[in-house]
Design an enzyme around this catalytic site. Sequence first.
Site, PDB file in Angstrom:
ATOM      1  N   ARG A   3       0.217 -34.352  32.691  1.00 38.33           N
ATOM      2  CA  ARG A   3      -0.492 -35.604  32.415  1.00 38.33           C
ATOM      3  C   ARG A   3      -0.895 -36.196  33.756  1.00 38.33           C
ATOM      4  O   ARG A   3      -0.135 -36.159  34.714  1.00 38.33           O
ATOM      5  CB  ARG A   3       0.397 -36.619  31.681  1.00 38.33           C
ATOM      6  N   ARG A  43       0.789 -33.589  24.350  1.00 37.09           N
ATOM      7  CA  ARG A  43       0.540 -34.414  23.169  1.00 37.09           C
ATOM      8  C   ARG A  43      -0.113 -35.754  23.510  1.00 37.09           C
ATOM      9  O   ARG A  43       0.351 -36.500  24.363  1.00 37.09           O
ATOM     10  CB  ARG A  43       1.859 -34.654  22.431  1.00 37.09           C
ATOM     11  N   HIS A  86       5.350 -27.448  31.230  1.00 31.93           N
ATOM     12  CA  HIS A  86       5.810 -28.819  31.434  1.00 31.93           C
ATOM     13  C   HIS A  86       6.396 -29.028  32.821  1.00 31.93           C
ATOM     14  O   HIS A  86       6.673 -30.156  33.221  1.00 31.93           O
ATOM     15  CB  HIS A  86       6.851 -29.167  30.353  1.00 31.93           C
ATOM     16  N   TYR A 145       7.534 -45.234  36.212  1.00 28.91           N
ATOM     17  CA  TYR A 145       8.551 -44.277  35.797  1.00 28.91           C
ATOM     18  C   TYR A 145       9.484 -43.981  36.970  1.00 28.91           C
ATOM     19  O   TYR A 145       9.038 -43.763  38.096  1.00 28.91           O
ATOM     20  CB  TYR A 145       7.917 -42.957  35.355  1.00 28.91           C
ATOM     21  N   ARG A 155      18.616 -41.769  28.423  1.00 31.80           N
ATOM     22  CA  ARG A 155      17.722 -42.889  28.098  1.00 31.80           C
ATOM     23  C   ARG A 155      17.430 -42.967  26.613  1.00 31.80           C
ATOM     24  O   ARG A 155      17.441 -44.035  26.023  1.00 31.80           O
ATOM     25  CB  ARG A 155      16.401 -42.760  28.861  1.00 31.80           C
TER      26      ARG A 155
END
Length: 730
Positions: free
Chosen positions: A424, A454, A484, A517, A613
Amino acid sequence: MLPSTTPPSTRLPSTVGASVEDGPTAEPFGHPSDTFDVEPPYVPDAAEIAAVEKFDDRFLDRELSWLRFNQRVLELAENTSLPLLERARFLAIFASNLDEFFMVRIAGLKRRIAAGVAVRAASGLLPREQLEQLWTGSRELMERHARVFNEQVIPDLRDQGIEIVRWSELDREEQKICKKLFKERIFPVLTPLAVDPAHPFPYISGLSLNLAVVVRHPKTGTEHFARVKVPQTFGRFVPLGNQRFVPLEDVIGEHLKKLFPGMEVLQAHTFRVTRNEDLEVEEDDAENLLKALEKELLRRKFGPPVRLEVEESIDPKVLDLLVSELGVSSEEVSRLPGPLDLRGLHSIADLPREDLKYPTFVPTTHFQLAEVESAKPVDVFDSVRRHDVLLHHPYDSFATSVQRFVEQAAADPHVLAIKQTLYRTSGDSPIIDALIDAAEAGKQVLVIVEIKARFDEQANIRWARKLEHAGCHVVYGLVGLKTHCKLSMVVRDEPDGIRRYTHIGTGNYNPKTARLYEDLGLLTADTAVGEDVAHLFNNLSGISRNTTYDGLLVAPDSVRDGLVSQIHAEIANHQAGRPSGIRIKANSIVDEAIIDALYLASQAGVSVDLLVRGICALRPGVPGLSETIHVRSILGRFLEHSRVFWFVNDGDPLAWIGSADMMHRNLDRRVEVLVRLPEGPNVGAVGGLLDLAFSPGTIAWELDSAGEWHLNEGDVHLQERLIELQRRRR
């Protein structure tokens, strides 16, 4: 910036580098293999398996655990000690999270039920039982969410001079503003769709906000139903001046007569549909993957509905019509106080009211990459050649570290090649621009673009084509697997020969999310790591199937077994009286093999601390099973996203960081990478971070054996403490 501690040395047991071939996920303790290049992974004996498997309720349900996670997000919105606009943002995050949960997880359960798949989850629940419990839990949370907004946040905002009001609360001047706005900007884009014998019930797109309108012909008395879509091209809340806002649907609802001239408008009710928006792409023909995905994206918006949200004031007859036409069951209807779709609260949270937000935070350049008495940026390659750099975002600036690494590589005439994974990224990504510059300068540029990420599929297709047109070699990864892992490698021609520089991270190459993040990343010129990453890129772009690496664990081949082997090494250390212990930080822990190995460690007396988390399917504190396991969760202004695997290892700690969560999809259906931090201060720094996270005084939610989370009475905010440490180092 990571807290500093005295770094012990590290060493890697031979079992950690073991690799296995692809296999199913049914085996409770990993995947045995017939051939190994090094010592095979630990396989527990029958007695060990029996000691764990006798606890047939040892797994919490992953879907229910996710609901508990979103409940923790909602509790942040309820927390009056947090800045008010941040509480409003958490309400928006909760709404967005729940939308995705319905689009993917609830939709998946419905699909399995419809297909007659009645396989029990690891928790023991059948799909229909899961669905019933999820609907009960999610409905309670949706109602609680609406109450928090209407009864807590709205009044608190009003006290601070920020008002979200309904049409009836507008004064005459404000109504004039809305009337002008409607006439000049909103009315031209509205399309009323009637329902009658000549006009079938219109398609309702997923997540759109709509008005269900009932009108009557004044002469015949005939009533008609119509749908008006609230356009997403305008802000969710219309500014009226003086920090007052009105929902857009209120403005449209008040002017419906303009849309239906000559008719009497009897009713107007807002509603919203959530659809199955998960994708299923056949990958048999890799050449056509891009086209197949584009076709599936067009089909996504026509997915079956999984939820209907309506305002609680809706007329029963209108609701019956919606239920009938949309094909939803009564259980899938949520009646809520208005307004619906509170994702739009992000715009309220963005108001320039710094007094109602977290204090301004500006990331700083990592001290090993900081400029020294010069306006010229540090040569990243020179710094990394001298010492590994462990980055901790957002405390360490992404722009002056990872981004600068790629940009300097693109401009450096000594750089021969750049290889990069992209899962991403942002719409105006400087990483993309740098890769294009490098290709146009004649460098070899390989980009592994995961076009099946996604909800980012369309954007990634666009970037893939842009990169290809610039001369980059673009590859879509391996058939059947999502790529990923977070990897960047630069090949540089230096006086002493070719040298590889690599970055391995836990987060995406996205400058925007890097400010929000929490992630870790390693910049290194370590030869062994560079060779491993080079082999992995060859696997991703070519047809080789090398599955062994010296300093990496790579899914789907070796992450699960490597970690299970290290867990059992800690068991052996404890049983021999040597120092032992396990600490893991992850987004989710669901994989049964990993959990069972941790249960065995606890049964042997090994201390296990988990910082999770989101989803946790492990049940801590069960007598005889998990008495030494403690599970915490920390949420705050930054999204805790890094993955860390820490083992005491007889006093010489091992630390791994990487992209993999402990979930089936990550360990079996994705290419994931964990890198062992080379010996040196970075191992101690990660240990210091975990010490702070697990300190009794650090504020965190703690999980009990029943699957419930409880906020402790700590007085230290982890993220605020790390910001404070960063400021001290400036």
